[in-house]
Design a protein around this motif. Structure first.
Motif, PDB file in Angstrom:
ATOM      1  N   ARG A  89       0.836  -1.196   0.000  1.00 40.47           N
ATOM      2  CA  ARG A  89       0.000   0.000   0.000  1.00 40.47           C
ATOM      3  C   ARG A  89       0.873   1.249   0.000  1.00 40.47           C
ATOM      4  O   ARG A  89       2.026   1.232   0.479  1.00 40.47           O
ATOM      5  CB  ARG A  89      -0.935   0.008   1.208  1.00 40.47           C
ATOM      6  CG  ARG A  89      -0.267   0.301   2.541  1.00 40.47           C
ATOM      7  CD  ARG A  89      -1.298   0.534   3.644  1.00 40.47           C
ATOM      8  NE  ARG A  89      -0.643   0.830   4.913  1.00 40.47           N
ATOM      9  CZ  ARG A  89      -0.276   2.040   5.301  1.00 40.47           C
ATOM     10  NH1 ARG A  89      -0.454   3.083   4.495  1.00 40.47           N
ATOM     11  NH2 ARG A  89       0.292   2.224   6.482  1.00 40.47           N
ATOM     12  N   PRO A  90       0.359   2.361  -0.526  1.00 40.53           N
ATOM     13  CA  PRO A  90       1.139   3.615  -0.551  1.00 40.53           C
ATOM     14  C   PRO A  90       1.380   4.135   0.856  1.00 40.53           C
ATOM     15  O   PRO A  90       0.678   3.805   1.812  1.00 40.53           O
ATOM     16  CB  PRO A  90       0.240   4.566  -1.355  1.00 40.53           C
ATOM     17  CG  PRO A  90      -0.730   3.698  -2.069  1.00 40.53           C
ATOM     18  CD  PRO A  90      -0.928   2.488  -1.217  1.00 40.53           C
ATOM     19  N   ALA A  91       2.380   4.966   0.964  1.00 40.14           N
ATOM     20  CA  ALA A  91       2.690   5.594   2.241  1.00 40.14           C
ATOM     21  C   ALA A  91       1.646   6.653   2.570  1.00 40.14           C
ATOM     22  O   ALA A  91       0.841   7.073   1.731  1.00 40.14           O
ATOM     23  CB  ALA A  91       4.093   6.209   2.183  1.00 40.14           C
ATOM     24  N   GLY A  92       1.682   7.087   3.828  1.00 41.76           N
ATOM     25  CA  GLY A  92       0.734   8.100   4.270  1.00 41.76           C
ATOM     26  C   GLY A  92       1.129   9.484   3.818  1.00 41.76           C
ATOM     27  O   GLY A  92       1.897   9.670   2.863  1.00 41.76           O
ATOM     28  N   VAL A 132      -8.037   7.752   1.289  1.00 44.01           N
ATOM     29  CA  VAL A 132      -8.740   7.505   0.033  1.00 44.01           C
ATOM     30  C   VAL A 132      -9.954   8.424  -0.015  1.00 44.01           C
ATOM     31  O   VAL A 132     -10.872   8.294   0.816  1.00 44.01           O
ATOM     32  CB  VAL A 132      -9.173   6.033  -0.095  1.00 44.01           C
ATOM     33  CG1 VAL A 132      -9.926   5.816  -1.399  1.00 44.01           C
ATOM     34  CG2 VAL A 132      -7.957   5.116  -0.027  1.00 44.01           C
ATOM     35  N   ASP A 180      -4.255   1.596   8.646  1.00 41.45           N
ATOM     36  CA  ASP A 180      -3.655   1.450   7.312  1.00 41.45           C
ATOM     37  C   ASP A 180      -4.395   2.237   6.239  1.00 41.45           C
ATOM     38  O   ASP A 180      -3.780   2.707   5.286  1.00 41.45           O
ATOM     39  CB  ASP A 180      -3.630  -0.025   6.901  1.00 41.45           C
ATOM     40  CG  ASP A 180      -2.765  -0.860   7.817  1.00 41.45           C
ATOM     41  OD1 ASP A 180      -1.672  -0.397   8.169  1.00 41.45           O
ATOM     42  OD2 ASP A 180      -3.200  -1.965   8.194  1.00 41.45           O
ATOM     43  N   LEU A 181      -5.729   2.355   6.359  1.00 39.84           N
ATOM     44  CA  LEU A 181      -6.524   2.990   5.295  1.00 39.84           C
ATOM     45  C   LEU A 181      -7.711   3.718   5.910  1.00 39.84           C
ATOM     46  O   LEU A 181      -8.416   3.156   6.768  1.00 39.84           O
ATOM     47  CB  LEU A 181      -7.014   1.928   4.304  1.00 39.84           C
ATOM     48  CG  LEU A 181      -7.692   2.414   3.023  1.00 39.84           C
ATOM     49  CD1 LEU A 181      -7.390   1.454   1.873  1.00 39.84           C
ATOM     50  CD2 LEU A 181      -9.214   2.483   3.210  1.00 39.84           C
ATOM     51  N   ASP A 235      -1.009  11.333  -7.647  1.00 39.79           N
ATOM     52  CA  ASP A 235      -2.411  11.033  -7.340  1.00 39.79           C
ATOM     53  C   ASP A 235      -2.939   9.983  -8.316  1.00 39.79           C
ATOM     54  O   ASP A 235      -2.661  10.033  -9.523  1.00 39.79           O
ATOM     55  CB  ASP A 235      -3.267  12.295  -7.438  1.00 39.79           C
ATOM     56  CG  ASP A 235      -3.077  13.203  -6.232  1.00 39.79           C
ATOM     57  OD1 ASP A 235      -2.480  12.734  -5.249  1.00 39.79           O
ATOM     58  OD2 ASP A 235      -3.520  14.366  -6.286  1.00 39.79           O
ATOM     59  N   TRP A 287      -6.394   8.550  -4.325  1.00 38.23           N
ATOM     60  CA  TRP A 287      -5.384   8.530  -3.284  1.00 38.23           C
ATOM     61  C   TRP A 287      -4.042   8.928  -3.895  1.00 38.23           C
ATOM     62  O   TRP A 287      -3.912   9.056  -5.109  1.00 38.23           O
ATOM     63  CB  TRP A 287      -5.298   7.146  -2.639  1.00 38.23           C
ATOM     64  CG  TRP A 287      -4.884   6.057  -3.588  1.00 38.23           C
ATOM     65  CD1 TRP A 287      -3.629   5.587  -3.816  1.00 38.23           C
ATOM     66  CD2 TRP A 287      -5.739   5.309  -4.464  1.00 38.23           C
ATOM     67  NE1 TRP A 287      -3.627   4.599  -4.762  1.00 38.23           N
ATOM     68  CE2 TRP A 287      -4.925   4.400  -5.168  1.00 38.23           C
ATOM     69  CE3 TRP A 287      -7.115   5.297  -4.707  1.00 38.23           C
ATOM     70  CZ2 TRP A 287      -5.431   3.513  -6.110  1.00 38.23           C
ATOM     71  CZ3 TRP A 287      -7.624   4.422  -5.634  1.00 38.23           C
ATOM     72  CH2 TRP A 287      -6.789   3.528  -6.327  1.00 38.23           C
ATOM     73  N   ASN A 288      -3.053   9.114  -3.053  1.00 35.34           N
ATOM     74  CA  ASN A 288      -1.727   9.529  -3.524  1.00 35.34           C
ATOM     75  C   ASN A 288      -0.725   8.406  -3.306  1.00 35.34           C
ATOM     76  O   ASN A 288      -0.649   7.835  -2.212  1.00 35.34           O
ATOM     77  CB  ASN A 288      -1.264  10.790  -2.794  1.00 35.34           C
ATOM     78  CG  ASN A 288       0.056  11.313  -3.328  1.00 35.34           C
ATOM     79  OD1 ASN A 288       1.125  10.966  -2.838  1.00 35.34           O
ATOM     80  ND2 ASN A 288      -0.021  12.151  -4.358  1.00 35.34           N
ATOM     81  N   ASP A 289       0.007   8.100  -4.368  1.00 29.36           N
ATOM     82  CA  ASP A 289       1.055   7.083  -4.315  1.00 29.36           C
ATOM     83  C   ASP A 289       2.353   7.718  -4.832  1.00 29.36           C
ATOM     84  O   ASP A 289       2.493   7.947  -6.048  1.00 29.36           O
ATOM     85  CB  ASP A 289       0.659   5.875  -5.164  1.00 29.36           C
ATOM     86  CG  ASP A 289       1.541   4.669  -4.905  1.00 29.36           C
ATOM     87  OD1 ASP A 289       2.644   4.850  -4.366  1.00 29.36           O
ATOM     88  OD2 ASP A 289       1.110   3.538  -5.237  1.00 29.36           O
ATOM     89  N   THR A 330      -3.191   5.419   4.655  1.00 34.32           N
ATOM     90  CA  THR A 330      -3.426   5.985   3.325  1.00 34.32           C
ATOM     91  C   THR A 330      -4.819   6.588   3.277  1.00 34.32           C
ATOM     92  O   THR A 330      -5.811   5.938   3.661  1.00 34.32           O
ATOM     93  CB  THR A 330      -3.296   4.904   2.249  1.00 34.32           C
ATOM     94  OG1 THR A 330      -2.002   4.300   2.340  1.00 34.32           O
ATOM     95  CG2 THR A 330      -3.515   5.484   0.868  1.00 34.32           C
TER      96      THR A 330
END
Length: 458
Positions: free
Chosen positions: A61-64, A74, A205-206, A165, A103-105, A72
Motif C-alpha cells: 500500500r502507498p505511504a501516508g 482515500v 492502514d486505510l 495522485d 489517493w496519492n502514491d 493511506t
C-alpha cells in the motif's frame, strides 16, 4: 596547354558543384518542418520507468501523508446514475453508480520525468488494468447482489497524475438491503443507506474520506420508480469496530418519500368509490331483493379483492399499517351496508305480520261494533226518542265532546311517525348515518396519519 585548360575546367565545375550543394543544404535547413513528438511513446516510456517490476510493487500500500507510515487517505465520490427498483416486499433497492476513489502514491510520481513543454500535453496517464497498481479493498456492507459492466469494454479507468495522485473510477450495479418501517404506508418516508468500507485494511492502514465538493451527485434528469421521489440525501461516516479491529466506513443516506397522488388514484379513490356504491342500496325498494343482494355482495367482493392485492404488494409485518386501517374500515362499511339490508328484510317481514294482525283486529272490531249497534237498536226501539238519546249517551266518548289538552309533539317524532313501516325508517336513517360516519372516519384518519412523524420507533 590543352591539358591545363581541361584541369582548370574540371576544377571550376567541382567548385560550382560544391557551392550548389551547400546552398541546397541551407535551403533545406531553413524550410524543413520540425520533427513531431509521439506523446504516446512518451507515456509508455514514463509508465515503464515508474511501474517497472523492480521499481513498483502493487501489493504494497502507498505511504501516508508526506511519505510517512500513517494510514493511506482515500477520497471518495459517488455518482448515482439511476434507480431501477425500490422493493417494499424484499426491503431492497436497485441502482447504478459510478464510484470514484482517489489517493496519492508517491511511487507513481512522474512530474520530474516530463521534459520541458510536455506538461500541457501529458496531464495524466490513463490505464484500464486495475491489477497494475495498488487498489483499496473497498466493498459495500449492505450489498445483496453486485455486478460490474464490461460491455463493450470494462467500464473503468485509472488515471495517474504527475504528483502521484491515482483516480480510480468504475461503474457498478448494486442491489442493497434497506430496512423499512411501514407503519405509515403509504404516507411514509423511507431512509435507505449505502455503506462503503474497507474489507481488510484497518483504520491504521486505510481511511476513507468524503470529497469536500460533490461527495454525492445525481444527474439532472433524475427520477425514481414505483411512485417515489427523492426527498433528501446526505453523507456521513459510519466507522465500525469488530473483534478484528476498527474499520473506516462511509455512509450515504437516501430519503425516499412516496408520491401520495399515485396511491390516491390507485388505492384511496377506488376504495372510496366502492364504499359509496354500496350505499346505493339504501335508495332501492326493500322488496327488490335480487338487486340489493347483488349490489351488496358485488361491492364486498370488489373491496376484498382490492384489499388482497394491496396486501400482496407489501411484506407481512407484525404491526398495523395505515393502509390496513383504511381498507379495514372500507370493508367494514361495505359489509355493514349488506347487514343493513338483512335488518331491513327482517323488519319488512315484521311489518307484514304486524299489518296482517292489524287488519284482522280491525275486521273483528267492525264485526263487534256492528253486533252492538244492532242490539242497542233492538233494545231501544220502543223507547221515547228523548230517552233513547239519553240512554246512548254513555257510548259517546267524552273526548269527542270536550276537547282536551293537546300535547306538543317533537318534529323528529312527528317525522318518524310519517313512515308506516319500520323497514323504510331503517333505510332513511342509513342514508344519513353511513355517509356521516364515513366522513367522520376520513377526518380522523387523515388528521392522524398526516401529522405523524416519520421514522422507526425507538
Amino acid at each position: 596547354m590543352k591539358m591545363l585548360l581541361n584541369q582548370l575546367l574540371i576544377t571550376a565545375l567541382f567548385a560550382e558543384t560544391i557551392n550548389l550543394s551547400a546552398g541546397s543544404n541551407f535551403f533545406s535547413r531553413r524550410y524543413r518542418k520540425k520533427e513531431e513528438v509521439n506523446y504516446r511513446q512518451v507515456e509508455k516510456k514514463i509508465l515503464d520507468e515508474i511501474m517497472g517490476p523492480s521499481i513498483y510493487d502493487a501489493r504494497i500500500r502507498p505511504a501516508g501523508i508526506n511519505g510517512t507510515d500513517e494510514a493511506t487517505l482515500v477520497y471518495v465520490n459517488i455518482f448515482f446514475r439511476s434507480f431501477s427498483k425500490i422493493d417494499d416486499v424484499k426491503m431492497e433497492y436497485s441502482f447504478q453508480i459510478t464510484l470514484r476513489q482517489q489517493w496519492n502514491d508517491v511511487r507513481l510520481k512522474f512530474k520530474d520525468k516530463l521534459e520541458k513543454g510536455h506538461e500541457d500535453k501529458i496531464k495524466y496517464l490513463t490505464m484500464t488494468d486495475a491489477s497494475k497498481v495498488w487498489m483499496p479493498d473497498t466493498f459495500f456492507r449492505n450489498e445483496k447482489i453486485g455486478a460490474f459492466h464490461s460491455i463493450l469494454t470494462p467500464n473503468l479507468y485509472i488515471r495517474v497524475f504527475p504528483n502521484g495522485d491515482v483516480l480510480y473510477s468504475i461503474r457498478v450495479s448494486l442491489i442493497c438491503s434497506c430496512s423499512m418501517h411501514l407503519a405509515l404506508f403509504p404516507l411514509d418516508e423511507q431512509t435507505c443507506h449505502l455503506n462503503v468500507a474497507s474489507y481488510g485494511w484497518t483504520k491504521s492502514d486505510l481511511i476513507y474520506v468524503w470529497k469536500e465538493k460533490g461527495a454525492v451527485q445525481f444527474p439532472d434528469n433524475f427520477s425514481l420508480p414505483g411512485g417515489f421521489k427523492l426527498d433528501d440525501y446526505g453523507n456521513q461516516y459510519c466507522d465500525i469496530e469488530t473483534v478484528t479491529g476498527a474499520y473506516s466506513c462511509l455512509q450515504v443516506d437516501l430519503t425516499f418519500a412516496r408520491e401520495l397522488s399515485f396511491y390516491l388514484v390507485t388505492i384511496y379513490i377506488p376504495c372510496f368509490m366502492i364504499v359509496v356504491v354500496s350505499w346505493f342500496s339504501f335508495w332501492l325498494d326493500h322488496k327488490a331483493v335480487p338487486a340489493r343482494v347483488a349490489l351488496g355482495v358485488t361491492t364486498l367482493l370488489a373491496m376484498s379483492t382490492t384489499m388482497g392485492s394491496i396486501q400482496r404488494s407489501l411484506p407481512p409485518v407484525a404491526y398495523t399499517k395505515a393502509i390496513d386501517v383504511w381498507t379495514g374500515f372500507c370493508v367494514f362499511f361495505v359489509f355493514s351496508a349488506l347487514l343493513e339490508y338483512a335488518l331491513v328484510n327482517y323488519a319488512s317481514r315484521s311489518d307484514a305480520q304486524r299489518a296482517a294482525k292489524q287488519k284482522e283486529r280491525k275486521e273483528k272490531e267492525l264485526e263487534f261494533s256492528g253486533f252492538n249497534a244492532e242490539r242497542i237498536e233492538d233494545a231501544n226501539a220502543s223507547m221515547d226518542p228523548l230517552l233513547r238519546r239519553i240512554e246512548g249517551a254513555h257510548l259517546i266518548p267524552p273526548a269527542s265532546i270536550i276537547p282536551g289538552h293537546v300535547p306538543r309533539t317533537n318534529r323528529m317524532t312527528e317525522w318518524m311517525r310519517n313512515f308506516q313501516f319500520q323497514a323504510k325508517k331503517i333505510d332513511v336513517f342509513s342514508r344519513v348515518l353511513f355517509p356521516s360516519s364515513f366522513a367522520l372516519f376520513n377526518c380522523l384518519y387523515w388528521s392522524y396519519y398526516l401529522t405523524r412523524t416519520h421514522g422507526k420507533p425507538s
